[in-house]
Design an enzyme around this catalytic site. Sequence first.
Site, PDB file in Angstrom:
ATOM      1  N   GLU A 166       0.634  -1.322   0.267  1.00  0.00           N
ATOM      2  CA  GLU A 166      -0.489  -0.219   0.092  1.00  0.00           C
ATOM      3  C   GLU A 166       0.726   1.595   0.287  1.00  0.00           C
ATOM      4  O   GLU A 166       0.818   1.997  -1.043  1.00  0.00           O
ATOM      5  CB  GLU A 166      -0.790   0.229   1.449  1.00  0.00           C
ATOM      6  CG  GLU A 166      -2.319  -0.722   1.187  1.00  0.00           C
ATOM      7  CD  GLU A 166      -2.866  -1.242   1.910  1.00  0.00           C
ATOM      8  OE1 GLU A 166      -3.223  -0.335   3.111  1.00  0.00           O
ATOM      9  OE2 GLU A 166      -4.041  -1.747   2.147  1.00  0.00           O
ATOM     10  N   HIS A 200     -10.209  -0.012   0.495  1.00  0.00           N
ATOM     11  CA  HIS A 200     -10.464  -0.790   1.597  1.00  0.00           C
ATOM     12  C   HIS A 200     -11.880  -0.991   1.626  1.00  0.00           C
ATOM     13  O   HIS A 200     -12.404  -1.455   2.049  1.00  0.00           O
ATOM     14  CB  HIS A 200      -9.989  -0.601   2.669  1.00  0.00           C
ATOM     15  CG  HIS A 200      -8.802  -0.170   2.745  1.00  0.00           C
ATOM     16  ND1 HIS A 200      -7.619   0.421   2.592  1.00  0.00           N
ATOM     17  CD2 HIS A 200      -7.953  -0.932   3.902  1.00  0.00           C
ATOM     18  CE1 HIS A 200      -6.901   0.999   3.065  1.00  0.00           C
ATOM     19  NE2 HIS A 200      -7.226   0.051   3.673  1.00  0.00           N
TER      20      HIS A 200
END
Length: 314
Positions: A166, A200
């Site tokens: 990420e 997410h």
Amino acid sequence: MEAREEAGLSKSTAVLSCTVMALLYVGILYTPTLILRLPQPSSFKEFLLRRFFCAAIASVVSVAACALILPVNIKEIPSLLGIYGVRMDHVWQAVVYPLCLTSLMYAGSMVLKLLLVVEAMKEHMDRGGGVLDFARDLLQNFGSWVSSAVSNILAWRNLIVAPVTEELVFRACMIPLLLCGGFEPYIVIGLCPILFSLAHLNHWMEIYCQQNYSVIKASMVVGLQLSYTVIFGSYASFLFIRTGHLVSPLLAHMFCNFMGLPVFFARKKGGMVALVFAAGVISFIWLLFPLTQPDLYHERTDDCRCWHGYCSWN
């Protein structure tokens, strides 16, 4: 600013590139079953291992695409790595200062853990045990926890794979693209977390099943998670721009995943925990800019023509 304007990367190209990277990071997770038609994983471990592999591919593709999009000479490896925040200078500053700053938000959590240890030690001594025996048991329990974490696939996801991939995609790749596109640092700090939070959304179905297929409950949980990721994403982007080091947001990401949400109140010793938490938050705000001064992480900041724009943030 002139360096970015001369580069010729438009804002629309920068935003489009970042959006594609975010969609790739999420979409590739479903490639094995939806596109490659592979059978469903036989275990949760196999399921996560597939996702690890997909996230790694997305990260590599994003890093390569960023190198091709940015107007830089890809043969100049040190310069290219510097754009991604991979640097060998001022490493200890990039590790220590941001990590200490981040830990201030968890002052209440750490004090609560300390109080629990002290309470457990008192109970141990009341049963006739000694301090050394308690310390030995504590070390043994810690060693057992470490051994368990090393073999725990979820620990690998939360502490290694997710933070590394990420931060590579949403900080090391996206921030240079947006800054090169001409966006001001404060806009980048607000824009990157939005894309980061979108990554997410793939947890929604998993949480939906955990909440007995309740759309409202699942949406509330995901909404809370997205709010937290936006806040953390802003902070991580701030660290990357201010320090120019990828290791700063990376370690902050790992630390926050390890600690979870900050504890600001507890049933036992709740007043003390709340007071320490408040003191930590105040200290965090007070030290946010001083501990991330760009000149702490660079030899010089005058007349710098860097991609991260730290030289223009005074």
